[in-house]
Design a protein around this motif. Structure first.
Motif, PDB file in Angstrom:
ATOM      1  N   LEU A  10      -7.814  -8.862 -28.810  1.00 31.97           N
ATOM      2  CA  LEU A  10      -9.243  -8.593 -28.878  1.00 31.97           C
ATOM      3  C   LEU A  10     -10.016  -9.856 -29.250  1.00 31.97           C
ATOM      4  O   LEU A  10     -11.069 -10.147 -28.670  1.00 31.97           O
ATOM      5  CB  LEU A  10      -9.511  -7.482 -29.899  1.00 31.97           C
ATOM      6  N   PHE A  11      -9.481 -10.629 -30.179  1.00 35.00           N
ATOM      7  CA  PHE A  11     -10.107 -11.891 -30.539  1.00 35.00           C
ATOM      8  C   PHE A  11     -10.106 -12.860 -29.357  1.00 35.00           C
ATOM      9  O   PHE A  11     -11.109 -13.529 -29.084  1.00 35.00           O
ATOM     10  CB  PHE A  11      -9.375 -12.523 -31.737  1.00 35.00           C
ATOM     11  N   MET A  12      -9.008 -12.940 -28.624  1.00 33.60           N
ATOM     12  CA  MET A  12      -8.928 -13.825 -27.461  1.00 33.60           C
ATOM     13  C   MET A  12      -9.885 -13.373 -26.362  1.00 33.60           C
ATOM     14  O   MET A  12     -10.496 -14.197 -25.685  1.00 33.60           O
ATOM     15  CB  MET A  12      -7.487 -13.875 -26.927  1.00 33.60           C
ATOM     16  N   PHE A  13     -10.038 -12.064 -26.196  1.00 35.88           N
ATOM     17  CA  PHE A  13     -10.966 -11.543 -25.194  1.00 35.88           C
ATOM     18  C   PHE A  13     -12.406 -11.911 -25.542  1.00 35.88           C
ATOM     19  O   PHE A  13     -13.165 -12.365 -24.686  1.00 35.88           O
ATOM     20  CB  PHE A  13     -10.803 -10.022 -25.092  1.00 35.88           C
ATOM     21  N   PHE A  14     -12.797 -11.745 -26.803  1.00 39.13           N
ATOM     22  CA  PHE A  14     -14.159 -12.090 -27.206  1.00 39.13           C
ATOM     23  C   PHE A  14     -14.394 -13.596 -27.147  1.00 39.13           C
ATOM     24  O   PHE A  14     -15.487 -14.045 -26.803  1.00 39.13           O
ATOM     25  CB  PHE A  14     -14.470 -11.548 -28.599  1.00 39.13           C
ATOM     26  N   PHE A  15     -13.385 -14.377 -27.466  1.00 38.66           N
ATOM     27  CA  PHE A  15     -13.518 -15.825 -27.348  1.00 38.66           C
ATOM     28  C   PHE A  15     -13.718 -16.233 -25.887  1.00 38.66           C
ATOM     29  O   PHE A  15     -14.545 -17.092 -25.579  1.00 38.66           O
ATOM     30  CB  PHE A  15     -12.269 -16.509 -27.931  1.00 38.66           C
ATOM     31  N   PHE A  16     -12.990 -15.606 -24.991  1.00 35.82           N
ATOM     32  CA  PHE A  16     -13.159 -15.889 -23.565  1.00 35.82           C
ATOM     33  C   PHE A  16     -14.547 -15.492 -23.080  1.00 35.82           C
ATOM     34  O   PHE A  16     -15.207 -16.248 -22.350  1.00 35.82           O
ATOM     35  CB  PHE A  16     -12.077 -15.150 -22.767  1.00 35.82           C
ATOM     36  N   ILE A  17     -15.024 -14.319 -23.487  1.00 38.44           N
ATOM     37  CA  ILE A  17     -16.340 -13.857 -23.064  1.00 38.44           C
ATOM     38  C   ILE A  17     -17.438 -14.774 -23.600  1.00 38.44           C
ATOM     39  O   ILE A  17     -18.374 -15.137 -22.873  1.00 38.44           O
ATOM     40  CB  ILE A  17     -16.570 -12.393 -23.525  1.00 38.44           C
ATOM     41  N   MET A  18     -17.325 -15.185 -24.853  1.00 42.19           N
ATOM     42  CA  MET A  18     -18.353 -16.054 -25.433  1.00 42.19           C
ATOM     43  C   MET A  18     -18.351 -17.434 -24.779  1.00 42.19           C
ATOM     44  O   MET A  18     -19.416 -17.994 -24.502  1.00 42.19           O
ATOM     45  CB  MET A  18     -18.138 -16.200 -26.949  1.00 42.19           C
ATOM     46  N   SER A  19     -17.187 -17.989 -24.501  1.00 39.68           N
ATOM     47  CA  SER A  19     -17.145 -19.295 -23.839  1.00 39.68           C
ATOM     48  C   SER A  19     -17.640 -19.193 -22.400  1.00 39.68           C
ATOM     49  O   SER A  19     -18.308 -20.104 -21.904  1.00 39.68           O
ATOM     50  CB  SER A  19     -15.729 -19.864 -23.883  1.00 39.68           C
ATOM     51  N   PHE A  20     -17.346 -18.089 -21.733  1.00 42.25           N
ATOM     52  CA  PHE A  20     -17.835 -17.863 -20.376  1.00 42.25           C
ATOM     53  C   PHE A  20     -19.361 -17.767 -20.357  1.00 42.25           C
ATOM     54  O   PHE A  20     -20.026 -18.369 -19.510  1.00 42.25           O
ATOM     55  CB  PHE A  20     -17.194 -16.576 -19.853  1.00 42.25           C
ATOM     56  N   MET A  21     -19.926 -17.035 -21.323  1.00 44.87           N
ATOM     57  CA  MET A  21     -21.382 -16.919 -21.406  1.00 44.87           C
ATOM     58  C   MET A  21     -22.027 -18.251 -21.763  1.00 44.87           C
ATOM     59  O   MET A  21     -23.085 -18.600 -21.225  1.00 44.87           O
ATOM     60  CB  MET A  21     -21.759 -15.855 -22.433  1.00 44.87           C
ATOM     61  N   LEU A  22     -21.401 -19.014 -22.637  1.00 43.94           N
ATOM     62  CA  LEU A  22     -21.937 -20.326 -23.002  1.00 43.94           C
ATOM     63  C   LEU A  22     -21.938 -21.264 -21.801  1.00 43.94           C
ATOM     64  O   LEU A  22     -22.909 -21.991 -21.567  1.00 43.94           O
ATOM     65  CB  LEU A  22     -21.116 -20.923 -24.141  1.00 43.94           C
ATOM     66  N   PHE A  23     -20.876 -21.234 -21.015  1.00 39.89           N
ATOM     67  CA  PHE A  23     -20.802 -22.064 -19.809  1.00 39.89           C
ATOM     68  C   PHE A  23     -21.917 -21.713 -18.835  1.00 39.89           C
ATOM     69  O   PHE A  23     -22.607 -22.597 -18.317  1.00 39.89           O
ATOM     70  CB  PHE A  23     -19.435 -21.880 -19.155  1.00 39.89           C
ATOM     71  N   PHE A  24     -22.139 -20.425 -18.585  1.00 42.85           N
ATOM     72  CA  PHE A  24     -23.176 -20.033 -17.634  1.00 42.85           C
ATOM     73  C   PHE A  24     -24.580 -20.301 -18.165  1.00 42.85           C
ATOM     74  O   PHE A  24     -25.475 -20.654 -17.402  1.00 42.85           O
ATOM     75  CB  PHE A  24     -23.023 -18.566 -17.241  1.00 42.85           C
ATOM     76  N   MET A  25     -24.778 -20.148 -19.469  1.00 37.71           N
ATOM     77  CA  MET A  25     -26.091 -20.446 -20.020  1.00 37.71           C
ATOM     78  C   MET A  25     -26.402 -21.930 -19.947  1.00 37.71           C
ATOM     79  O   MET A  25     -27.519 -22.323 -19.601  1.00 37.71           O
ATOM     80  CB  MET A  25     -26.180 -19.949 -21.465  1.00 37.71           C
ATOM     81  N   LEU A  26     -25.434 -22.775 -20.248  1.00 39.93           N
ATOM     82  CA  LEU A  26     -25.659 -24.216 -20.130  1.00 39.93           C
ATOM     83  C   LEU A  26     -25.873 -24.611 -18.677  1.00 39.93           C
ATOM     84  O   LEU A  26     -26.714 -25.463 -18.374  1.00 39.93           O
ATOM     85  CB  LEU A  26     -24.476 -24.987 -20.715  1.00 39.93           C
ATOM     86  N   ASN A  27     -25.142 -24.001 -17.783  1.00 37.01           N
ATOM     87  CA  ASN A  27     -25.298 -24.312 -16.369  1.00 37.01           C
ATOM     88  C   ASN A  27     -26.646 -23.827 -15.849  1.00 37.01           C
ATOM     89  O   ASN A  27     -27.234 -24.464 -14.979  1.00 37.01           O
ATOM     90  CB  ASN A  27     -24.162 -23.668 -15.579  1.00 37.01           C
ATOM     91  N   TYR A  28     -27.163 -22.748 -16.380  1.00 40.77           N
ATOM     92  CA  TYR A  28     -28.446 -22.214 -15.925  1.00 40.77           C
ATOM     93  C   TYR A  28     -29.613 -23.056 -16.442  1.00 40.77           C
ATOM     94  O   TYR A  28     -30.547 -23.354 -15.714  1.00 40.77           O
ATOM     95  CB  TYR A  28     -28.601 -20.768 -16.389  1.00 40.77           C
ATOM     96  N   PHE A  29     -29.560 -23.444 -17.708  1.00 42.14           N
ATOM     97  CA  PHE A  29     -30.698 -24.141 -18.295  1.00 42.14           C
ATOM     98  C   PHE A  29     -30.700 -25.637 -18.018  1.00 42.14           C
ATOM     99  O   PHE A  29     -31.765 -26.238 -17.895  1.00 42.14           O
ATOM    100  CB  PHE A  29     -30.751 -23.895 -19.809  1.00 42.14           C
ATOM    101  N   MET A  30     -29.556 -26.273 -17.914  1.00 47.11           N
ATOM    102  CA  MET A  30     -29.531 -27.727 -17.720  1.00 47.11           C
ATOM    103  C   MET A  30     -29.632 -28.108 -16.244  1.00 47.11           C
ATOM    104  O   MET A  30     -30.225 -29.120 -15.920  1.00 47.11           O
ATOM    105  CB  MET A  30     -28.274 -28.306 -18.354  1.00 47.11           C
TER     106      MET A  30
END
Length: 53
Positions: A10-30
Motif C-alpha cells: 500500500l505504501f509503494m502504491f501511494f508512492f507510485f501514485i504521488m510520483s506519477f502525479m508530480l511528474f504530470f503536474m511538472l510536465n503540465y506547468f513547465m
C-alpha cells in the motif's frame, strides 16, 4: 513479517501514485516543449547533431 506485506505494498502504491502525479503536474506547468519556437528562429541556421558515427 508476512503481516506487514499489505502495508508495504500500500505504501509503494501511494508512492507510485504521488510520483506519477508530480511528474504530470511538472510536465503540465513547465511545458519544456513549448520553449522551442521555430517561427522566430527561422533566420538562424539550426545545427542538428547526428548520432551516426
Amino acid at each position: 513479517m508476512p503481516q506487514m506485506a499489505p502495508i508495504y505494498w500500500l505504501f509503494m502504491f501511494f508512492f507510485f501514485i504521488m510520483s506519477f502525479m508530480l511528474f504530470f503536474m511538472l510536465n503540465y506547468f513547465m511545458k519544456p516543449y513549448s520553449k522551442i519556437n521555430f517561427s522566430s528562429d527561422s533566420n538562424k541556421t539550426l545545427i542538428y547533431k547526428s548520432w551516426k558515427l
